[in-house]
Design a protein around this motif. Structure first.
Motif, PDB file in Angstrom:
ATOM      1  N   TYR A  30       0.802  -1.219   0.000  1.00 16.63           N
ATOM      2  CA  TYR A  30       0.000   0.000   0.000  1.00 16.63           C
ATOM      3  C   TYR A  30       0.843   1.281   0.000  1.00 16.63           C
ATOM      4  N   HIS A  31       2.149   1.145  -0.189  1.00 13.42           N
ATOM      5  CA  HIS A  31       3.014   2.332  -0.199  1.00 13.42           C
ATOM      6  C   HIS A  31       2.588   3.261  -1.345  1.00 13.42           C
ATOM      7  N   PRO A  32       2.565   4.577  -1.090  1.00 10.95           N
ATOM      8  CA  PRO A  32       2.137   5.529  -2.127  1.00 10.95           C
ATOM      9  C   PRO A  32       2.907   5.411  -3.429  1.00 10.95           C
ATOM     10  N   ASP A  33       4.186   4.987  -3.379  1.00 12.27           N
ATOM     11  CA  ASP A  33       4.942   4.841  -4.617  1.00 12.27           C
ATOM     12  C   ASP A  33       4.354   3.752  -5.506  1.00 12.27           C
ATOM     13  N   ARG A  34       3.703   2.768  -4.893  1.00 15.17           N
ATOM     14  CA  ARG A  34       3.096   1.687  -5.663  1.00 15.17           C
ATOM     15  C   ARG A  34       1.611   1.946  -5.912  1.00 15.17           C
ATOM     16  N   ALA A  35       0.918   2.442  -4.890  1.00 15.79           N
ATOM     17  CA  ALA A  35      -0.535   2.615  -5.000  1.00 15.79           C
ATOM     18  C   ALA A  35      -0.928   3.936  -5.653  1.00 15.79           C
ATOM     19  N   GLY A  36       0.038   4.855  -5.809  1.00 18.43           N
ATOM     20  CA  GLY A  36      -0.282   6.119  -6.448  1.00 18.43           C
ATOM     21  C   GLY A  36      -1.126   7.009  -5.540  1.00 18.43           C
ATOM     22  N   ASP A  37      -2.069   7.731  -6.139  1.00 14.50           N
ATOM     23  CA  ASP A  37      -2.909   8.670  -5.394  1.00 14.50           C
ATOM     24  C   ASP A  37      -4.234   8.064  -4.971  1.00 14.50           C
ATOM     25  N   ASN A  38      -4.304   6.751  -4.877  1.00 16.27           N
ATOM     26  CA  ASN A  38      -5.533   6.082  -4.465  1.00 16.27           C
ATOM     27  C   ASN A  38      -5.840   6.437  -3.009  1.00 16.27           C
ATOM     28  N   PRO A  39      -6.946   7.169  -2.724  1.00 22.16           N
ATOM     29  CA  PRO A  39      -7.246   7.579  -1.334  1.00 22.16           C
ATOM     30  C   PRO A  39      -7.411   6.384  -0.406  1.00 22.16           C
ATOM     31  N   ALA A  40      -8.041   5.319  -0.897  1.00 26.81           N
ATOM     32  CA  ALA A  40      -8.245   4.139  -0.049  1.00 26.81           C
ATOM     33  C   ALA A  40      -6.913   3.517   0.346  1.00 26.81           C
ATOM     34  N   ALA A  41      -5.967   3.474  -0.606  1.00 27.30           N
ATOM     35  CA  ALA A  41      -4.650   2.908  -0.303  1.00 27.30           C
ATOM     36  C   ALA A  41      -3.907   3.782   0.700  1.00 27.30           C
ATOM     37  N   LYS A  42      -4.041   5.106   0.566  1.00 27.16           N
ATOM     38  CA  LYS A  42      -3.384   6.005   1.521  1.00 27.16           C
ATOM     39  C   LYS A  42      -3.929   5.805   2.925  1.00 27.16           C
ATOM     40  N   ALA A  43      -5.269   5.674   3.008  1.00 22.26           N
ATOM     41  CA  ALA A  43      -5.881   5.450   4.319  1.00 22.26           C
ATOM     42  C   ALA A  43      -5.427   4.128   4.911  1.00 22.26           C
ATOM     43  N   LYS A  44      -5.342   3.105   4.055  1.00 22.12           N
ATOM     44  CA  LYS A  44      -4.894   1.788   4.526  1.00 22.12           C
ATOM     45  C   LYS A  44      -3.444   1.853   4.989  1.00 22.12           C
ATOM     46  N   PHE A  45      -2.606   2.588   4.268  1.00 19.37           N
ATOM     47  CA  PHE A  45      -1.191   2.713   4.630  1.00 19.37           C
ATOM     48  C   PHE A  45      -1.052   3.386   5.992  1.00 19.37           C
ATOM     49  N   ALA A  46      -1.865   4.423   6.223  1.00 18.96           N
ATOM     50  CA  ALA A  46      -1.830   5.112   7.514  1.00 18.96           C
ATOM     51  C   ALA A  46      -2.295   4.190   8.635  1.00 18.96           C
ATOM     52  N   GLU A  47      -3.340   3.406   8.344  1.00 19.06           N
ATOM     53  CA  GLU A  47      -3.851   2.471   9.353  1.00 19.06           C
ATOM     54  C   GLU A  47      -2.818   1.408   9.699  1.00 19.06           C
TER      55      GLU A  47
END
Length: 340
Positions: A30-47
């Protein structure tokens, strides 16, 4: 906030290494470098980061398992004692909500007893085992009690408490060796919900903690905010291994290249370069390429090219015959007397 064990997909009995592997796998996914600007992925990464901050820390994990802190890492408020000696507890109590608590025991907005000011009912509570006890009669003032509780007994006439600094927060950031080599600024989402671009210092190593001043939790008493402590986690690279500011890579070479020498191409983090293999190169020998490592406080490190002699899957007759002649000539063992 979900249970951190559930977030990381591990059992409560999981070992530290199992928790660490689960975190790294999810952080990489779920790292932003792989998931891009996907909001759900960013939220998951933070969680994921918040969950690992709890169960990835031995002390905090123990506190969570004992119920001393919640899934958000904040202490659970305990020790509230109602009238007539009744025991109870509240988690994450906001002091401003105590007016409702007093009302539930029959006190008015100003702390009066049942039926308004002047009631005879008594209200008692303490701050926990060994803590201070507070008591109000029917004509007591709830505001005075709360002021005494949250100002350490200073009351109306006492000195105002000194502002307390906000608490620190912790987070992890997954970085690639390319990020380090090219001076990129990986993004990290903090437990506060804020996303910041992290500046990696020259010479950064796996596991290093970077302090971001003022990026922690705000103070509830008007003091300075806490800091954010970000732990750098290197993403495993398919070719290179970091050894401080140096890099190491294993490069296969053929038997004839080892015996006769050769010029081969070797990848680096900045592109391929040509390397000369000297004649008679032994397997495991490391060739040093200056300045092809990671940036450090005193310049770039080096790239260590470890030669690995690789034989073909099917050995032809001529090579086999040559090797048999070598064996029959009783040549000295390359291992020396220590292995005999």
């Amino acid at each position: 906030m979900r249970d951190p064990y559930e977030v990381l997909g591990v059992e409560r009995s999981a070992s530290e290494s199992e928790i660490k592997r689960a975190f790294r796998k999810l952080a990489k996914q779920y790292h932003p470098d792989r998931a891009g600007d996907n909001p759900a992925a960013k939220a998951k990464f933070a969680e994921i980061n918040t969950a690992y901050e709890i169960v990835g820390d031995k002390e905090k994990r123990g506190q969570f398992d004992r119920g001393e802190i919640g899934a958000d890492g904040k202490p659970r408020f305990q020790g509230f004692q109602g009238h007539a000696g009744a025991q109870g507890g509240f988690e994450n109590v906001d002091p401003s909500s105590f007016a409702d608590v007093f009302s539930s025991f029959g006190f008015g907005a100003r702390g009066g007893g049942p039926g308004g000011p002047g009631g005879a009912r008594t209200f008692r509570f303490s701050t926990g085992p060994g803590g201070r006890r507070f008591e109000a009669g029917g004509a007591g003032d709830a505001d005075d009690i709360l002021r005494d509780l949250f100002t350490g007994g200073a009351g109306r006439a006492g000195p105002r408490p000194q502002p307390q600094r906000g608490t620190d927060v912790r987070a992890d950031v997954a970085v690639t060796l390319e990020d380090v080599a090219h001076g990129r600024r990986p993004k990290v989402t903090l437990p506060t919900g804020k996303t910041v671009a992290l500046t990696l210092p020259n010479g950064v190593v796996d596991g290093q903690v970077i302090r971001l001043a003022g990026q922690g939790n705000p103070s509830v008493t008007g003091g300075e905010p806490g800091d954010a402590l970000v732990t750098v986690r290197f993403v495993p690279h398919p070719l290179f291994r970091a050894e401080g500011v140096d890099l190491r890579i294993d490069v296969p070479i053929s038997l004839d290249e080892a015996v006769l020498g050769a010029k081969i191409q070797v990848p680096t983090l900045s592109g391929k370069v040509q390397v000369t293999v000297p004649p008679g190169a032994s397997g495991g020998r490391a060739l040093r390429l200056k300045g092809k490592g990671l940036p450090g406080p005193h310049g770039h490190g080096d790239l260590l090219v470890a030669l690995r002699i690789t034989l073909p899957e099917g050995v032809d007759g001529e090579l086999e015959a040559l090797m048999r002649r070598w064996r029959e000539e009783s040549r000295p063992s390359p291992r020396g007397a220590a292995f005999d």
